[in-house]
Design a protein around this motif. Sequence first.
Motif, short mmCIF file in Angstrom:
data_model
loop_
_atom_site.label_atom_id
_atom_site.label_comp_id
_atom_site.label_asym_id
_atom_site.label_seq_id
_atom_site.Cartn_x
_atom_site.Cartn_y
_atom_site.Cartn_z
N ASP A 39 0.85 -1.20 0.00
CA ASP A 39 0.00 0.00 0.00
C ASP A 39 0.88 1.23 0.00
O ASP A 39 1.77 1.35 0.83
CB ASP A 39 -0.90 0.01 1.25
CG ASP A 39 -2.09 -0.90 1.07
OD1 ASP A 39 -2.42 -1.22 -0.09
OD2 ASP A 39 -2.70 -1.31 2.08
N GLY A 40 0.61 2.13 -0.93
CA GLY A 40 1.39 3.37 -0.99
C GLY A 40 2.39 3.38 -2.13
O GLY A 40 2.93 4.41 -2.47
N LEU A 41 2.64 2.20 -2.73
CA LEU A 41 3.58 2.15 -3.85
C LEU A 41 2.83 1.79 -5.14
O LEU A 41 1.80 1.11 -5.09
CB LEU A 41 4.66 1.10 -3.61
CG LEU A 41 5.63 1.34 -2.46
CD1 LEU A 41 6.65 0.21 -2.41
CD2 LEU A 41 6.32 2.69 -2.60
N PRO A 225 1.70 4.31 4.30
CA PRO A 225 0.34 4.82 4.09
C PRO A 225 0.14 6.16 4.80
O PRO A 225 -0.51 7.06 4.27
CB PRO A 225 -0.55 3.74 4.72
CG PRO A 225 0.29 2.54 4.91
CD PRO A 225 1.71 2.97 4.88
N TYR A 226 0.72 6.28 5.97
CA TYR A 226 0.59 7.52 6.75
C TYR A 226 1.20 8.68 5.98
O TYR A 226 0.60 9.73 5.80
CB TYR A 226 1.29 7.32 8.09
CG TYR A 226 1.36 8.55 8.94
CD1 TYR A 226 0.21 9.02 9.58
CD2 TYR A 226 2.55 9.25 9.08
CE1 TYR A 226 0.26 10.17 10.36
CE2 TYR A 226 2.61 10.39 9.85
CZ TYR A 226 1.46 10.85 10.50
OH TYR A 226 1.53 11.99 11.24
N LEU A 227 2.42 8.46 5.49
CA LEU A 227 3.13 9.49 4.76
C LEU A 227 2.36 9.88 3.50
O LEU A 227 2.20 11.07 3.19
CB LEU A 227 4.52 8.95 4.37
CG LEU A 227 5.47 9.92 3.70
CD1 LEU A 227 5.91 10.99 4.68
CD2 LEU A 227 6.69 9.18 3.18
N MET A 228 1.86 8.87 2.79
CA MET A 228 1.14 9.15 1.56
C MET A 228 -0.13 9.94 1.87
O MET A 228 -0.50 10.84 1.13
CB MET A 228 0.79 7.85 0.82
CG MET A 228 2.00 7.02 0.39
SD MET A 228 3.39 7.98 -0.23
CE MET A 228 3.02 7.97 -1.98
N ALA A 229 -0.77 9.59 2.98
CA ALA A 229 -2.01 10.28 3.35
C ALA A 229 -1.73 11.75 3.66
O ALA A 229 -2.43 12.64 3.17
CB ALA A 229 -2.67 9.59 4.54
N THR A 230 -0.68 12.00 4.42
CA THR A 230 -0.39 13.39 4.75
C THR A 230 -0.01 14.18 3.51
O THR A 230 -0.36 15.34 3.37
CB THR A 230 0.76 13.50 5.79
OG1 THR A 230 1.84 12.72 5.33
CG2 THR A 230 0.31 13.05 7.16
N ARG A 231 0.72 13.51 2.59
CA ARG A 231 1.09 14.22 1.37
C ARG A 231 -0.14 14.60 0.55
O ARG A 231 -0.22 15.68 -0.01
CB ARG A 231 2.00 13.35 0.50
CG ARG A 231 3.41 13.35 1.02
CD ARG A 231 4.33 12.69 0.03
NE ARG A 231 5.65 12.56 0.62
CZ ARG A 231 6.66 11.98 0.01
NH1 ARG A 231 6.49 11.48 -1.19
NH2 ARG A 231 7.84 11.91 0.60
N GLU A 232 -1.08 13.66 0.48
CA GLU A 232 -2.28 13.94 -0.30
C GLU A 232 -3.07 15.09 0.29
O GLU A 232 -3.61 15.92 -0.43
CB GLU A 232 -3.15 12.69 -0.39
CG GLU A 232 -2.86 11.88 -1.64
CD GLU A 232 -3.38 10.46 -1.54
OE1 GLU A 232 -4.46 10.27 -0.96
OE2 GLU A 232 -2.70 9.55 -2.02
N GLU A 233 -3.10 15.15 1.61
CA GLU A 233 -3.84 16.22 2.25
C GLU A 233 -3.26 17.58 1.91
O GLU A 233 -3.98 18.54 1.71
CB GLU A 233 -3.80 16.04 3.78
CG GLU A 233 -5.00 15.25 4.29
CD GLU A 233 -4.78 14.79 5.72
OE1 GLU A 233 -4.14 15.52 6.49
OE2 GLU A 233 -5.24 13.67 6.04
N LYS A 234 -1.95 17.64 1.84
CA LYS A 234 -1.28 18.91 1.56
C LYS A 234 -1.66 19.47 0.20
O LYS A 234 -1.76 20.66 0.01
CB LYS A 234 0.24 18.70 1.62
CG LYS A 234 0.83 19.11 2.97
CD LYS A 234 2.34 19.09 2.88
CE LYS A 234 2.98 18.59 4.18
NZ LYS A 234 4.30 18.04 3.96
N ILE A 235 -1.83 18.55 -0.76
CA ILE A 235 -2.06 19.00 -2.13
C ILE A 235 -3.38 19.75 -2.25
O ILE A 235 -4.37 19.39 -1.65
CB ILE A 235 -2.04 17.78 -3.10
CG1 ILE A 235 -0.62 17.21 -3.12
CG2 ILE A 235 -2.44 18.19 -4.49
CD1 ILE A 235 -0.51 15.86 -3.76
#
Lengths: 235, 547, 177
Positions: A39-41, A225-235
């Motif tokens: 998940d995340g890749l 998944p955590y990192l990807m989630a935070t990145r998506e929120e930023k966008i």
Amino acid sequence: MAVKTFTIDGQAVTAEETDTILQAATDAGIKIPTLCHLDGLGDVGACRLCITEVSGTNKLLPACVTKVSEGMEIKTNSERIQKYRRMILELLFAERNHVCSVCVANRHCELQTLAEEHGMMSVRFPYQYPNTTVDASHDWFILDHNRCVLCTRCVRVCDEVEGAHVWDVMGRGTNSRVITDLNQPWGDSETCTSCSKCVQVCPTGALSSKGKSVAEMVKKRDFLPYLMATREEKI
Amino acid sequence: MLLEELNALAEKEKAGRKQICVRCCMSAGCVSSQAVEIKKALEKAVVDKQLTDKVEIRRVGCMGYCGQGPMVSIESEGLLYEHVTPENAPSIVEALAGGKTDVEKGDPNMPFFARQMLVVRAHGGRIDPERIEDYIEVGGYTALHRVVHDQTPAQVVEAMTKSGLRGRGGAGFPSGLKWATVAKSKGDRKYVICNGDEGDPGAFMDRSVLESDPHTVIEGMAIAGYAVGASQGYIYVRAEYPLAISRLQIAIRQAKQNGLLGEGLFESTFNFNVEIRIGAGAFVCGEETALMASIEGRRGQPRPRPPFPAESGLWGYPTLINNVETFANVVPIIQKGPEWYATLGTEKSKGTKVFALTGKVRNNGLIEVPMGITIRQIVEELGGGAPEGATIKAVQTGGPSGGCIPAELFDTPVDYDSLMKVGSIMGSGGMVVMDNSTNMVDVARFYMQFCMEESCGKCIPCRAGTVQMYNLLNKILSKQGTIKDLEALEELCDMVKNTSLCGLGQTAPNPVISTLRYFRNEYLALLQPEPPGEKAKTNGHLAGSTH
Amino acid sequence: MSKVRLATVWMDGCSGCHMSLLDMDERLIDLMQHVDLVYSPLVDTKEYPENVDVVLIEGAVSSEEDVEKIHKIRHRSKLVVSLGDCAVTSNVPGMRNRFKIEDVEHRAYIENAQNNQHVPRSVIPKMLPHSRPVHEFVKVDLFVPGCPPEADTIFFTLSELVAGRMPDLTGKTYFGA
Ligand SMILES: Cc1cc2nc3c(=O)[nH]c(=O)nc-3n(C[C@H](O)[C@H](O)[C@H](O)COP(=O)(O)O)c2cc1C
Ligand code: SF4
Ligand code: SF4
Ligand code: SF4
Ligand code: SF4
Ligand code: FES
């Protein structure tokens, strides 16, 4: 977004049309074994463990890269699939030098767990005992080709998430090897940021932190998944 | 360029022709046996004999009868010379002036030639592949002019569909359908790719087309570009084909100089350019997704489909990818009409197919035959049957992805579906004839070794499975195998075929499966008896599990 | 009911599996009511007997002597059990497989030896080029992976066998356990 209705192992399931069979199955609480997927890749469909039988085609479809569609009847665990999965696992064990009893990842290894889950008590194919090496040149990490399953998670996380693209694959067929930079020792890499992402996502004992002894290498994969989630929120 | 200019060029070319044209094959095969020197010797002889007014020496592409090369032909005199050398070449010219020659003569009317049907190779061995004027003289680029001016893209796609042409790269996918899909796909840009990777061992059909008639491939690609809405084409050729590459470079340059590639072709709004991409000789790079990755500068590895290239191909844009021979069929289809094309071949396999006929037959070389011809006709009539003392046992088609067809099935027609039914495939055109001295297990091992070495290593079944299958074949061949090994081999074949990511792995077991189907006895004869309750001393059997 | 004729064999392994066997402690005594231990490093018999019902094999097949032994064992036994990772996968003994025998011997008997540095030729059986799992040589009827398999696992295995059942070890033991 359109919603699709279909069945997985006889259970009625609905999912977004952009979902893969794997996502839909996971949401429905049905476990499909995976190895290259994380998940995340981005998915590559390489390990073939997630193959499923889908009505209307003779081909076995990898769940991680196959999108759901209306009316699909998916079987995730037929006898035939179980047999193939077991053979795939046995091929992996025979291909490199997996000595679980002395491995840093013992008891924390996805390959070992998969073998256990599939009741794989021995490997029917002759072991190849390749002459694979260890690269301990990095200050913090070790790459042990003896344990590598070529899932390319390291390649993808370093490229897609860290943005460093330290890793790649060299060679063909069974002689393929993951490499750092242009096949230079990892310790000499000018691109590696020592972020440890590759080590954490590696499913086996192929990538580990220095100083870990047998069975001590526990990977932390939740960060992704955590990192990807935070990145998506930023966008 | 305008149509008038094109026609004028053709007329001028025709007018310049001399009475006698001596054609000298300059394809890779003949060039490697001194064809360049032969041509020089012929030219010198013409000057020496003061025949320059009457006789011209022309460099041409492959004549097909490669086993007998270097070849020289003089069509007007009905002459065909074989095994020509630079030393005896002058006597060919002397013979034209009433002298004698002892150069070996071939029969241009022999079945090897007479039974062929030339569509794709119509200009092979006739025109100079390095002169665009030669191509224009035989009607080159008029088909492109016609579609650009007289047809809508949809009409061109329709023509392809009507013709019934199927892809010649191996799988036989209907070309019209593929073109229609790309034409329909939405994208800011689209691409056309010509697949000239041709990695099957022993195959050289595409090389020969590229070396003999590069412009027809380029024109076919331009027509495809017009039909699907692409303005950029790539030809992917393997680095092992330097002559094909250089002829393509020359052809592209000449086409550009003449305004037949580039911006606003034939004063229309259609732009089309072609670039060459050189492959590094990996078989897997012939697989379309690996090929595109390679063009993009990435590691040449296949990726799962869908998405298919028609939806998301090169750099994510809709891409039409066809084989060299597929593109070489386009110009004849446009020129003579899809209806004409649809009369050639069988109901479901239209047109002709080029094969590289090799092995235990008298006549080796490149042949183009109508679909539906039987294997027996190819082997016995074109191939001339077995050489003295040999008995033909099987024919292998489809290379490492194909299978062996035993002699008792030689009445099988050569079309996509019939070959599939007997456990082989059309493939890209390799055809190897085998006689009784060939051990079929050895044949299977040869192809398995090829697949093992060419596996890209991405997916496990193919990467590790081919190794185990190869080892098992070796074990059986060295008479160490048991029935358990054979069972393990068959289980692996089944698994690798059904679980591999791309066509390479999915078809790698085919040579084993087909030889087991028809020549199982040859495997059984090599097996060791198994002691009761005990397995043989060596590795590789199926050990029991707890379940 | 007649007792089960049990044998245990120690090939190229560290004896850990036999230690684990002994770790069954007092359960051994229960078990021995149903079992005759006819051959084992733990008993005195020199020659591997005929008509063995169950044999547990610890260790990989690493020398020519092992090969001879394993074939004899297979012939004389009804049920062959690969006990532990060395027997099942070649495990630690197999770690030498990437190297040439001469290099391994040199490392062991010369580089790492304090005194009497020489490679013994007479008393030590000739090594095979690879240490390999038992099932690559003879048919194995049951696999019990683990390094070593736990005493509980071995007890379960033997109890089931004594009761005439084939044990299902799924989830009970795994490689490296
Ligand atoms: C391993 C592998 C190798 C291939 N090599 C070639 C090749 O050399 N040339 C080719 O035209 N197609 C090759 N193909 C088929 C291509 O993927 C593709 O289907 C083809 O180029 C499509 O063209 P067509 O529709 O004109 O046949 C190969 C496929 C696989 C799986
Ligand atoms: S990587 Fe996993 S399977 Fe391989 S030796 Fe280590 S623990 Fe065992
Ligand atoms: S530590 Fe980070 S930067 Fe270095 S190779 Fe691993 S993922 Fe890439
Ligand atoms: S090093 Fe680990 S993450 Fe990278 S390919 Fe090998 S097994 Fe996968
Ligand atoms: S089937 Fe073989 S060639 Fe194709 S992706 Fe898998 S490993 Fe690569
Ligand atoms: S998880 Fe789907 S192929 Fe690996």
